[in-house]
Structures are given as C-alpha cells and as structure tokens.
Design an enzyme around this catalytic site. Structure first.
Site, mmCIF file in Angstrom:
data_model
loop_
_atom_site.group_PDB
_atom_site.id
_atom_site.type_symbol
_atom_site.label_atom_id
_atom_site.label_comp_id
_atom_site.label_asym_id
_atom_site.label_seq_id
_atom_site.Cartn_x
_atom_site.Cartn_y
_atom_site.Cartn_z
ATOM 1 N N ARG A 58 0.824 -1.207 0.000
ATOM 2 C CA ARG A 58 0.000 0.000 0.000
ATOM 3 C C ARG A 58 0.858 1.257 0.000
ATOM 4 N NH1 ARG A 58 -5.073 -1.947 3.941
ATOM 5 N NH2 ARG A 58 -6.182 -3.000 2.234
ATOM 6 N N TYR B 60 -6.181 -0.985 -6.780
ATOM 7 C CA TYR B 60 -5.573 -2.212 -6.241
ATOM 8 C C TYR B 60 -4.872 -1.974 -4.900
ATOM 9 C CZ TYR B 60 -1.168 -1.150 -8.975
ATOM 10 O OH TYR B 60 -0.050 -0.605 -9.540
ATOM 11 N N GLU B 61 -4.637 -3.079 -4.206
ATOM 12 C CA GLU B 61 -4.163 -3.083 -2.822
ATOM 13 C C GLU B 61 -5.140 -2.371 -1.884
ATOM 14 O OE1 GLU B 61 -1.985 -5.074 -2.128
ATOM 15 O OE2 GLU B 61 -1.116 -5.385 -4.104
ATOM 16 N N GLY B 62 -6.403 -2.372 -2.242
ATOM 17 C CA GLY B 62 -7.432 -1.730 -1.423
ATOM 18 C C GLY B 62 -7.824 -0.394 -2.014
#
Length: 598
Positions: free
Chosen positions: A298, A439-441
């Site tokens: 992140r 992506y990655e949240g």
C-alpha cells in the site's frame, strides 16, 4: 515524447531537510546511510532509471506482455533490464543483510522506489511484489522457508507474488475458497484459482515464489479461517535449485486499461493433482500475515501515485515550453509564445508541481518514521513513530493515488488535443494511474481503515498528536516575514482547524452511526492528505527562507520552494474547509434515497 529525469535536487532536499536523513543515519543499523553515500545511491539509481528503465516504458505500453498456452513473455528488452537491475543490487537495497540484502533504511529505498516507478511503473511492480513477499517470509516464515527462498529472492534471481483475490472474493477475503489439504509430510496440496496476480507468470527469472491464501479442511468460516502458504512455481531440488514444475499454471492474463507491460495473471492451482505448498507461520493466521505484505504494498502504491504525477508533470512542462500557440494575454500584436505564457497553463503546471512536491515530502517523512519505528533505541519513540506510520499509510496510498488520477489528467489537458493522441505518451500516464486508486485496497477501503482503526478506535489520539505538530509549524509561520508566509499560515491554520473539526466528528459519530461517519471517510482521507501535505510544504518554505538568510546553497531553488508552497496554500490547502464540511454534514444527502430512487 519526453524523457524522465529523476528530480534529485528535490529528493535530496526532502530527505535532508524534512525527513531528517541525519537522524535516520544515526539509528543503530542505519549507519551506512551517510549523506554522501545516499547521494551516490540516488545518482546511480537516477542513471539506471533514466537510461535503462524509462526507454522501455513506451514499449511496455504499446507491446505489452503476451500469453501463449500458459507461457508469458515480457516486453522485448525487459528480461535483460531485469537482469541488470538484479545484478546491480537494486533488489537487495532495503533487505536484511542476513539474506544478502544491503540493509539500507526505508527512507533511502523510498526515494529509489520513486525513480523506478516514474521511469517504468509496469516494470517496477515485479520487484515491488517481491519485496512484500520477502517481508512476509522474513517475519512469519520458518527457518527452512527463509533458507530456501530468501537468498534468491533478495538477490533478484527469483521473484515473488501475492495471491489473495478470487473470482468471488475481491475485497471480501472472507469468501476465499482455495483449499489446502495436508499431505502428512509437512506439505499441503493447494487447489483453487486466483485472479489479478501481478507478475504471476513471466520469463524474467527461473522461479516465482507464490504466497497464497487458502483454507485448511477444519478451518473456521470467515477471515479467521484463512492460512498462508508458500507455493513455488518450481519445487526445489535437494541442493536448492529449481526442480520439477509445481501444479500451478497461468491460464490467462488480463487485458487492461493500463500497465500493459505488467502481466496480470489468472493462476490455477491443483488442476493436475495439487500444487505443493508449505504453511507460513500458524494455521488460520494467513490474513494477518498477508497484511505484512499489503502494508508494504500500500505504501508502494502510494509511491506510484507520486511517481506518475512527477512523470506527467515533467512531460507536460516540456510540452508547454515547446508548444507555440497564441499571443500572451494583454500584449496586443505581440509575438506568438509558448503556452507556458498562458495563465491557465501555468495554473495547471503549478498545481501538478506543488501537489507532487507535497506528496513527496509526506511520503518521505512517513518513510523516515518507519525507520524510527524499527530502529530507534527508545521504546516510546518507536511506538509514537509506528502510530504515525499506521495513521499515514492509508493517506499516502489513498491521497497520492487519487491525486495521480487528477494530475495525469491535467497532464493530458496541458497537451490539449495532442494529449488525447497516444503518440505523445501523455495518455499512458493517465491510463497507468487509474489502477493505483483501486488495487491493494480501493480509496474507500483505505478511508474506512483510516476512520475506523486509526481514528475512532483510539479516540483520535494519534491524529491529535499530528495536529499539535502542525500547530507548531503554524506558529513558526507567524514569525516569518513576508506576504507569502502570511498566506501560507492563513491556509494552514484553516486547514488544521478543518482536520480538528472532522476528527472530532468521526470520534463522536463512528460508534453510534457508522454509516454517517463512513459517508465522509474518503473526503476525510483527502482532507488529511491535503493538510498533511500543506504542513510539509510550509516546513519546506520555512527551511528555504532560513537557507536564503544564511546565504547557503541554490537561491533559485529555495525561492522556487517558497513560491510553490504559496501556490499550494492558495489553490490546494484552501480546499480543506469544504472537505471538512462534507465530512460533518454530508451523510443525509448520501443516505436518504431508497434503492428504487436511484
């Protein structure tokens, strides 16, 4: 199409003056990060980014990775570039010396990471995921797993992946169905399918080490029943070399809006009897362990937002200086001028420049705080630094990537119609940036984490400590001479007040009306990012004024810093009160419609 030149002067300024490189280098285990050594590292990284990676960026977009019957071929030139990358030691920069790493601080690797991502974001995703996998195995793996995999992953001979997502399990990992069946000899057979696996298959190394979330037969339902497994593409021989092919295969790669050079794989585990894996750590703690990788990723994705913004700014600036169009406003009969003379083009470029510099400053300060949290001898300092890092990682990820979408769009706008034409390359940055806020949240996931785990859970304690630091800078601005400092102080003061108001609202509301608090989560994330960026820009302006007073260094650079901070205060930081209003008052308009009214 413009080339990329690493902004070394600004990087060095931020590292030394804002992130306090000297303090980081004084930490136990970080002594090698002396300023002259770091300067040499940045110079060499800049050369590699500018000379090797950046020239391949366009081919990555136009040619992209190719899939044929399970085999993925990367863009011509990428395999050789990766070999050079690994041989030069860039994969080992921040890794533990125990496994062949150089052990340099996070602050240093953060600056170097920015260069890779500006030069060629799609390429940079491979070492990024490998770094996360190294971290997870290093912290949670067995001694055997560390010995088997880490030396070659650190050296870059092998790469790593994260395998979370499944067709029915995106952000909701409780829905993971991939199975792990004990064999009885300490290994497990893995069955299932994973999607969106970055560099899940490629031709740049002779092994890929997959970290895979799966369920054991007796696992409880939900996220508490997920375990983590190491599943190599090739099983290892007794001497540690790649041996028989494991039962994991790439059945396709995705056709995407951007990052075409990065193969995004669909991986099938166990179609031919079961992929062999070993358990990482304890059973049913896989999601906890995977978050080690996700936190690393992140932060790195936030750096992608910064990096793409820098690349888009450089290209837009070069175009604005070259493109002659129209006469200057207010000059009748004047000569044709380049578009940098036009007021709104200047506004666009200043917005790109100032916001990019604010993102860099905040990200590097967070990187330095990570080093403090890991290496400082005082437990109180470690805890305080870790709390700051935990608060700011969703901000770095969410705010920087949302900015990248706007800044790369502004880059297209500066180009005018030519920005919409692929040949200029401006559109690639715009397309590549779009995934970063997903992506990655997604930004909403980052924002929910921010208001729930980082604000409401502790009653806003860490946020209020950061606000207190911002107020100290506000007081310093009051003592600085000049209209520009008065303007910066005015906007920073209003911005900090806006954050205070929003934090108080979240703390008071989250427990009794989580939906109302959640409506304002993304506006709050943007608010905190804007004000935290303004805090760092104000610090930069104060340092620059001090250096000018001392007659030290590059006067033009310092004067530019002050002007850029003034622009940020007037045009970006000034948005803070409106965002706070949305946080505090925005729930009714978002929640009152019934489903059939949409």
């Amino acid at each position: 199409m413009s080339s990329y030149n690493a902004p070394l002067r600004d990087m060095q300024f931020v590292m030394r003056e804002l992130a306090d490189l000297d303090a980081v280098a004084a930490l136990p285990g970080c002594e090698d990060a002396a300023p002259d050594v770091v300067d040499a590292i940045l110079e060499e990284a800049g050369k590699f980014a500018n000379g090797v990676l950046a020239p391949l960026n366009r081919a990555g977009d136009t040619i992209g990775a190719k899939w044929d019957n399970g085999v993925v071929t990367t863009v011509p030139g990428w395999k050789d570039a990766y070999k050079q990358f690994a041989e030069a030691g860039w994969t080992a920069l921040a890794c533990e010396p125990e496994f062949g790493g150089q052990g340099l601080p996070k602050l240093v690797s953060t600056a170097v990471m920015e260069m890779w991502k500006s030069a060629n974001m799609a390429f940079s995703l491979c070492p990024m995921l490998t770094t996360g996998a190294i971290e997870a195995i290093s912290l949670c793996g067995t001694d055997a797993q560390k010995a088997d995999f880490l030396p070659k992953m650190v050296s870059g001979e092998w790469t790593g992946t994260m395998n979370l997502t499944e067709p029915q399990a995106g952000s909701d990992l409780a829905a993971v169905r991939t199975r792990a069946v004990p064999v009885g000899d300490g290994t497990y057979k893995i069955f299932g399918q994973k999607i969106f696996i970055t560099y899940g298959e490629h031709d740049m190394t002779d092994n890929i080490i997959h970290l895979v979330l799966a369920r054991l037969p007796d696992a409880p339902e939900g996220v508490k029943g997920i375990s983590l497994f190491v599943v190599p593409k090739f099983l290892l021989n007794a001497d540690g070399t790649p041996g028989a092919r494991n039962d994991v295969h790439c059945v396709s790669i995705e056709h995407k809006l951007g990052i075409h050079g990065s193969p995004t794989a669909v991986l099938a585990f166990g179609d031919n009897g079961g992929a062999i894996g070993t358990l990482v750590g304890e059973a049913n703690r896989g999601l906890e362990y995977m978050f080690v990788m996700m936190n690393e990723a992140r932060f790195a994705v936030g750096m992608e937002g910064l990096a793409l913004s820098e690349r888009a700014y450089q290209q837009a600036l070069a175009y604005a200086k070259d493109r002659v169009q129209g006469t200057e406003a207010g000059v009748r009969g004047g000569p044709k001028v380049n578009i940098l003379h036009h007021a709104d083009v200047r506004r666009l470029l200043m917005n790109m420049k100032s916001t990019t510099e604010a993102m860099r400053a905040l990200a590097y300060v967070v990187g330095a705080a990570t080093d403090m949290a890991h290496y400082h001898t005082d437990e109180t300092v470690r805890a305080r630094s870790q709390a700051f890092v935990d608060l700011m990682i969703p901000v770095v990820k969410g705010w920087c990537t949302e900015n990248a979408n706007l800044i790369t769009s502004d880059g297209v706008q500066v180009h005018g119609g030519m920005g919409f034409i692929e040949e200029t390359g401006a559109a690639q940055h715009y397309r590549d940036a779009r995934i970063t806020a997903i992506y990655e949240g997604t930004t909403a996931i980052q924002a929910n984490d921010l208001i729930g785990r980082k604000i409401a859970r502790e009653g806003g304690l860490t946020a209020k400590a950061v606000i207190a630091e911002m107020r100290k800078v506000e007081a310093q601005l009051a003592e600085a001479a000049g209209d520009e400092f008065a303007a910066i102080r005015k906007s920073l003061s209003a911005g900090v007040t806006a954050v205070e108001e929003a934090v108080d609202y979240i703390v008071a509301t989250f427990g009794k009306d989580i939906k109302a608090a959640s409506v304002g989560s993304v506006p709050f994330l943007k608010l905190l990012g804007i004000v935290a960026g303004g805090w760092q820009m104000a610090r930069a302006a104060l340092v620059s004024a001090r250096r000018l007073g001392e007659g030290a260094g590059d006067a033009v650079f310092y004067k530019t810093k002050i002007t850029t901070a003034r622009f940020y205060a007037d045009h970006v930081l000034s948005q803070a009160p409106g965002l706070a209003y949305a946080v505090v008052n925005g729930a009714a308009g978002a929640l009152d419609l019934t489903e059939d009214q949409f």
